[in-house]
Motif scaffolding. Structure first.
Motif, PDB file in Angstrom:
ATOM      1  N   LEU A  43       0.837  -1.127  -0.148  1.00  0.00           N
ATOM      2  CA  LEU A  43      -0.083   0.261   0.103  1.00  0.00           C
ATOM      3  C   LEU A  43       0.939   1.405  -0.219  1.00  0.00           C
ATOM      4  CD1 LEU A  43      -2.881   1.651   0.346  1.00  0.00           C
ATOM      5  CD2 LEU A  43      -2.679   1.317   2.749  1.00  0.00           C
ATOM      6  N   MET A  44       2.099   1.281   0.827  1.00  0.00           N
ATOM      7  CA  MET A  44       2.620   2.510   0.915  1.00  0.00           C
ATOM      8  C   MET A  44       3.547   2.758  -0.341  1.00  0.00           C
ATOM      9  SD  MET A  44       2.326   4.082   3.864  1.00  0.00           S
ATOM     10  CE  MET A  44       0.672   3.341   3.842  1.00  0.00           C
ATOM     11  N   ALA A  45       3.955   1.712  -1.007  1.00  0.00           N
ATOM     12  CA  ALA A  45       4.621   1.866  -2.473  1.00  0.00           C
ATOM     13  C   ALA A  45       3.680   2.370  -3.466  1.00  0.00           C
ATOM     14  CB  ALA A  45       5.019   0.468  -2.879  1.00  0.00           C
ATOM     15  N   ALA A  46       2.449   2.060  -3.271  1.00  0.00           N
ATOM     16  CA  ALA A  46       1.339   2.446  -4.225  1.00  0.00           C
ATOM     17  C   ALA A  46       1.021   4.031  -3.958  1.00  0.00           C
ATOM     18  CB  ALA A  46      -0.044   1.792  -4.122  1.00  0.00           C
ATOM     19  N   VAL A  47       0.899   4.267  -2.610  1.00  0.00           N
ATOM     20  CA  VAL A  47       0.702   5.524  -2.291  1.00  0.00           C
ATOM     21  C   VAL A  47       1.990   6.412  -2.842  1.00  0.00           C
ATOM     22  CG1 VAL A  47       0.869   7.515  -0.135  1.00  0.00           C
ATOM     23  CG2 VAL A  47      -0.220   5.227  -0.019  1.00  0.00           C
ATOM     24  N   ASP A  48       3.229   6.007  -2.638  1.00  0.00           N
ATOM     25  CA  ASP A  48       4.369   6.594  -3.197  1.00  0.00           C
ATOM     26  C   ASP A  48       4.260   6.773  -4.724  1.00  0.00           C
ATOM     27  OD1 ASP A  48       5.335   6.957  -0.791  1.00  0.00           O
ATOM     28  OD2 ASP A  48       6.675   5.321  -0.903  1.00  0.00           O
ATOM     29  N   ALA A  49       3.828   5.979  -5.339  1.00  0.00           N
ATOM     30  CA  ALA A  49       3.440   5.785  -6.764  1.00  0.00           C
ATOM     31  C   ALA A  49       2.319   6.881  -7.229  1.00  0.00           C
ATOM     32  CB  ALA A  49       3.473   4.305  -7.350  1.00  0.00           C
ATOM     33  N   GLN A  50       1.571   7.117  -6.369  1.00  0.00           N
ATOM     34  CA  GLN A  50       0.469   8.135  -6.819  1.00  0.00           C
ATOM     35  C   GLN A  50       0.884   9.426  -7.520  1.00  0.00           C
ATOM     36  OE1 GLN A  50      -3.293   8.015  -5.971  1.00  0.00           O
ATOM     37  NE2 GLN A  50      -2.889   6.044  -6.291  1.00  0.00           N
ATOM     38  N   PRO A  51       0.411   9.563  -8.663  1.00  0.00           N
ATOM     39  CA  PRO A  51       0.385  10.746  -9.186  1.00  0.00           C
ATOM     40  C   PRO A  51      -0.473  11.774  -8.314  1.00  0.00           C
ATOM     41  CG  PRO A  51      -0.768   9.595 -10.767  1.00  0.00           C
ATOM     42  CD  PRO A  51      -0.317   8.729  -9.477  1.00  0.00           C
ATOM     43  N   GLN A  52       0.026  13.166  -8.012  1.00  0.00           N
ATOM     44  CA  GLN A  52      -1.044  13.898  -7.136  1.00  0.00           C
ATOM     45  C   GLN A  52      -1.476  15.080  -7.720  1.00  0.00           C
ATOM     46  OE1 GLN A  52       0.709  13.952  -3.571  1.00  0.00           O
ATOM     47  NE2 GLN A  52       0.734  11.797  -3.333  1.00  0.00           N
ATOM     48  N   PRO A  53      -2.088  15.031  -9.043  1.00  0.00           N
ATOM     49  CA  PRO A  53      -2.205  16.318  -9.557  1.00  0.00           C
ATOM     50  C   PRO A  53      -3.646  17.056  -8.884  1.00  0.00           C
ATOM     51  CG  PRO A  53      -3.212  14.345 -10.883  1.00  0.00           C
ATOM     52  CD  PRO A  53      -2.079  13.921 -10.067  1.00  0.00           C
TER      53      PRO A  53
ATOM     54  N   PRO B  25      -0.947  11.435   1.917  1.00  0.00           N
ATOM     55  CA  PRO B  25      -1.603  10.451   1.789  1.00  0.00           C
ATOM     56  C   PRO B  25      -0.755   9.419   2.591  1.00  0.00           C
ATOM     57  CG  PRO B  25      -0.705  11.076  -0.169  1.00  0.00           C
ATOM     58  CD  PRO B  25      -0.673  12.130   0.417  1.00  0.00           C
ATOM     59  N   ARG B  26       0.434   9.337   2.519  1.00  0.00           N
ATOM     60  CA  ARG B  26       1.579   8.344   3.171  1.00  0.00           C
ATOM     61  C   ARG B  26       1.024   8.352   4.766  1.00  0.00           C
ATOM     62  NH1 ARG B  26       5.785   5.419   3.635  1.00  0.00           N
ATOM     63  NH2 ARG B  26       6.054   4.904   1.448  1.00  0.00           N
ATOM     64  N   SER B  27       0.946   9.135   5.139  1.00  0.00           N
ATOM     65  CA  SER B  27       0.765   9.382   6.888  1.00  0.00           C
ATOM     66  C   SER B  27      -0.648   8.810   7.101  1.00  0.00           C
ATOM     67  CB  SER B  27       0.972  10.730   7.266  1.00  0.00           C
ATOM     68  OG  SER B  27       0.276  10.679   8.613  1.00  0.00           O
ATOM     69  N   VAL B  28      -1.620   9.425   6.136  1.00  0.00           N
ATOM     70  CA  VAL B  28      -3.243   9.246   6.384  1.00  0.00           C
ATOM     71  C   VAL B  28      -3.330   7.894   6.179  1.00  0.00           C
ATOM     72  CG1 VAL B  28      -5.288   9.635   5.380  1.00  0.00           C
ATOM     73  CG2 VAL B  28      -3.946  11.389   5.884  1.00  0.00           C
ATOM     74  N   PHE B  29      -2.867   7.184   5.033  1.00  0.00           N
ATOM     75  CA  PHE B  29      -3.069   5.761   4.719  1.00  0.00           C
ATOM     76  C   PHE B  29      -2.428   4.705   5.672  1.00  0.00           C
ATOM     77  CE2 PHE B  29      -6.332   5.295   1.412  1.00  0.00           C
ATOM     78  CZ  PHE B  29      -6.590   6.449   1.067  1.00  0.00           C
ATOM     79  N   GLY B  30      -1.194   5.324   5.937  1.00  0.00           N
ATOM     80  CA  GLY B  30      -0.345   4.333   7.074  1.00  0.00           C
ATOM     81  C   GLY B  30      -1.467   4.044   8.321  1.00  0.00           C
ATOM     82  N   ARG B  31      -1.988   5.338   8.622  1.00  0.00           N
ATOM     83  CA  ARG B  31      -2.700   5.289   9.939  1.00  0.00           C
ATOM     84  C   ARG B  31      -4.093   4.609   9.604  1.00  0.00           C
ATOM     85  NH1 ARG B  31      -4.495  10.444  13.318  1.00  0.00           N
ATOM     86  NH2 ARG B  31      -5.629   8.993  14.718  1.00  0.00           N
ATOM     87  N   LEU B  32      -4.706   4.763   8.778  1.00  0.00           N
ATOM     88  CA  LEU B  32      -5.812   3.971   8.186  1.00  0.00           C
ATOM     89  C   LEU B  32      -5.681   2.701   8.371  1.00  0.00           C
ATOM     90  CD1 LEU B  32      -8.597   5.284   7.265  1.00  0.00           C
ATOM     91  CD2 LEU B  32      -7.845   4.799   5.045  1.00  0.00           C
ATOM     92  N   PHE B  33      -4.771   2.203   7.475  1.00  0.00           N
ATOM     93  CA  PHE B  33      -4.220   0.757   7.613  1.00  0.00           C
ATOM     94  C   PHE B  33      -4.042   0.087   9.086  1.00  0.00           C
ATOM     95  CE2 PHE B  33      -1.514  -3.091   7.090  1.00  0.00           C
ATOM     96  CZ  PHE B  33      -2.258  -3.373   5.800  1.00  0.00           C
TER      97      PHE B  33
END
Lengths: 409, 201
Positions: A43-53, B25-33
């Protein structure tokens, strides 16, 4: 015979017994959650890969750009050092505005880890609370009927429909032909945003093709058409409030013997009346009603179960007629609309009120066939006025030559 | 186990201060998870087993990540939102789930015989076990939508409102389905399985 015998000796569980069994099922198996660490990494890898326009407005307002690349000066080592100096506060603006650094990964995880308090194995915990909740639900729906049968008007409508149904000839399917059963349903859906709630009737079409030999392959197609009838609010209002309305896709299903969900009871039931089940039903209307009441829980559920069986297209004419006669024993059942219109088919609506809703079946008096069902709000609830249609569905049956064919209309 | 922990609130506030579509998103989704994955996994594992549960949890959070901009905390709590996504994904595994339950009904049957022969008259325990086995068989016979309502309530510990949010159906429908399913299970759990044994065992 065997079905009948069983009905005699059947032990009905109490609500408590059911809750205990539900709690006990699989309870002894401790799920292995070691896999979750890997899932989290993914999941974290996916978060990092997210484009964030989509974040650009937020990012711009903080003076930083989320891509990190267009403003290298601001997302460089300076930021990392800031975070390292105070990791516990790294949760909001600073960490998110740039999304690439590996250094930051460690920092953020520390912050999250520090905040993780609850070990979340809580499902065992709430069994008691759930029992209370569901028992409450059951009690709320218990209704005391003063009458001991349907009204005289309903009895008359049912009896005359049953007389016609009993004389009806069931269509005979040639080898290779299919029975086509379509349910055209409008089911209410609630959506909301920004403290506003909206409701609409959502159009669904479910088509089933049943082969001449029902143990052969069946086909079912289901779709949400995207047509909506707004009950509370309008589509424009809902969209303006930011509501997202989507249709869910339903894959086409094919299965031998109609086992679409792979879980049909072997001997059949009201929802899937196999010949064996039909043969087990009492032919005396009053006894049949008793069976229906016992199986369904009575009240409006008896009507739902009867409609379930009628709309499958699997009940032969004599059984349909018997079932209509059995409903004359349903307390409180009344004729609520002598000319209900469902998709242009007119019929007699018979309904029973319970729990703030009125459940109705609509019969074609000319053929004794079920042409549909309706649920009508019997009380003002959640902004939906009394008398509103909560759902309705119309049934069409036909014989077609090929699987997937629609009848000529 | 952890039976003493409080029942999760029926309306958990959107994870406090968490802005799903916000800039972090990293922090938020980490926490959500961390907050939700274990219980979601537990729920899914009971339905389809550990391994599929791993996959489903993974997919659920990936879908959540993709759809975070459409999530509206005033419309549904985070938990029902996540369980709703998971319920949709679970639909692809219905057959597997049902096979599992049937196997379960047989397995528990075997356990029960053993218990009886070893310990003779442990009536209470046997009948409780027998009920669990019967229930496993009866659950296999439910419509998937009914099963979702029942198990989201009973195992997922969602309130009726949350179940309605998760499945996108009216609260009234949740109530009446739950009522119907429970009544049906109460009167059918013992019937359905006896037939199923004949066919499956």
């Amino acid at each position: 015979m065997r079905e009948g015998d069983r009905a005699e000796v059947r032990h009905v569980w109490t609500a408590d017994e059911l809750d205990h069994a539900l709690t006990g099922l699989y309870m002894e198996i401790k799920p292995d959650q070691r896999g979750l660490a890997g899932v989290r990494e993914k999941l974290m890898a996916a978060v990092d890969a997210q484009p964030q326009p989509l974040l650009s407005t937020v990012a711009d307002s903080t003076g930083k750009n989320s891509t990190g690349e267009s403003r290298p000066a601001e997302s460089g080592p300076g930021e990392s050092s800031t975070e390292e100096s105070r990791p516990e506060e790294s949760s909001t603006v600073e960490t998110g505005t740039a999304d690439t650094g590996t250094v930051r990964t460690g920092v953020v995880e520390t912050g999250v880890g520090a905040r993780r308090r609850r070990p979340v194995r809580r499902w065992l915990a709430a069994a008691a609370a759930v029992a209370v909740l569901t028992t409450g639900g059951v009690l709320a729906q218990t209704v005391l009927f003063s009458s001991s049968s349907a009204t005289a008007q309903a009895q008359e409508a049912l009896t005359s429909a049953a007389d016609v149904a009993a004389r009806a000839k069931d269509p005979v399917l040639a080898d290779g032909q299919y029975r086509y059963v379509a349910t055209h349903a409008w089911w209410m859906k609630g959506v909301g945003a920004q403290n506003q709630n909206f409701s609409f009737l959502n159009e669904n079409l479910i088509e089933t093709w049943i082969p001449a030999d029902p143990s052969g392959e069946w086909l079912q197609r289901r779709s949400e058409t995207g047509n909506r009838k707004w009950v509370k609010g309008t589509e424009a209002e809902a969209r303006a409030a930011g509501v997202v309305i989507e249709e869910s896709p339903w894959p086409e299903q094919r299965a031998k013997g109609g086992e679409f969900s792979g879980n049909l009871p072997e001997h059949g039931n009201w929802q899937f009346p196999r010949p064996e089940f039909v043969a087990s039903l009492p032919t005396d209307p009053e006894q049949l009603y008793e069976r229906l009441r016992a199986d369904s829980g009575g009240g409006k559920h008896a009507l739902v179960y009867a409609a379930d069986a009628l709309r499958t297209g699997l009940l032969p004419a004599p059984a349909r007629a018997n079932l209509l006669r059995a409903l004359t024993y349903l307390p409180g059942l009344d004729v609520v609309d002598g000319a209900a219109d469902l998709d242009g088919h007119r019929g007699v609506a018979l309904g029973v009120s319970e729990g703030g809703e009125r459940q109705e079946i609509i019969l074609n008096p000319g053929t004794g066939e079920l042409i549909g069902e309706r649920e009508v709000s019997d009380t003002f609830f959640a902004g939906i006025p009394k008398g509103s249609l909560i759902s309705y569905s119309a049934i069409t049956t036909a014989v077609v030559d090929h699987i997937g064919d629609k009848p000529a209309s | 186990m952890t039976a003493k922990s409080a029942r999760p609130s029926p309306h958990p506030p959107p994870v406090d201060g968490l802005d799903l579509s916000g800039p972090d998103p990293r922090s938020v989704f980490g926490r959500l998870f961390d907050e939700h994955a274990p219980s979601l996994h537990g729920y899914l594992a009971r339905r389809v087993g550990d391994q599929v549960a791993d996959d489903l949890v993974s997919e659920t959070f990936l879908v959540a990540l993709q759809q975070r901009h459409t999530y509206d905390s005033t419309r549904a709590g985070v938990r029902p939102w996540l369980y709703g996504i998971a319920s949709n994904l679970l639909r692809r595994h219905v057959r597997q789930e049902v096979r599992g339950w049937r196997a379960r009904a047989r397995l528990l049957g075997a356990d029960q015989v053993q218990t009886e022969s070893h310990e003779g008259r442990t009536t209470d325990r046997v009948s409780a076990q027998q009920r669990v086995r019967q229930l496993a068989g009866a659950l296999a016979a439910l419509e998937p939508g009914d099963r979702d309502v029942l198990l989201l309530t009973s195992w997922g510990h969602l309130s009726s409102t949350e179940v309605a949010q998760a499945l996108g159906i009216p609260v009234g429908t949740v109530h009446s389905r739950l009522h119907r399913v429970r009544r049906w299970l109460q009167s059918h759990s013992s019937v359905t399985t006896s037939g199923m044994e004949d066919g499956d065992a």
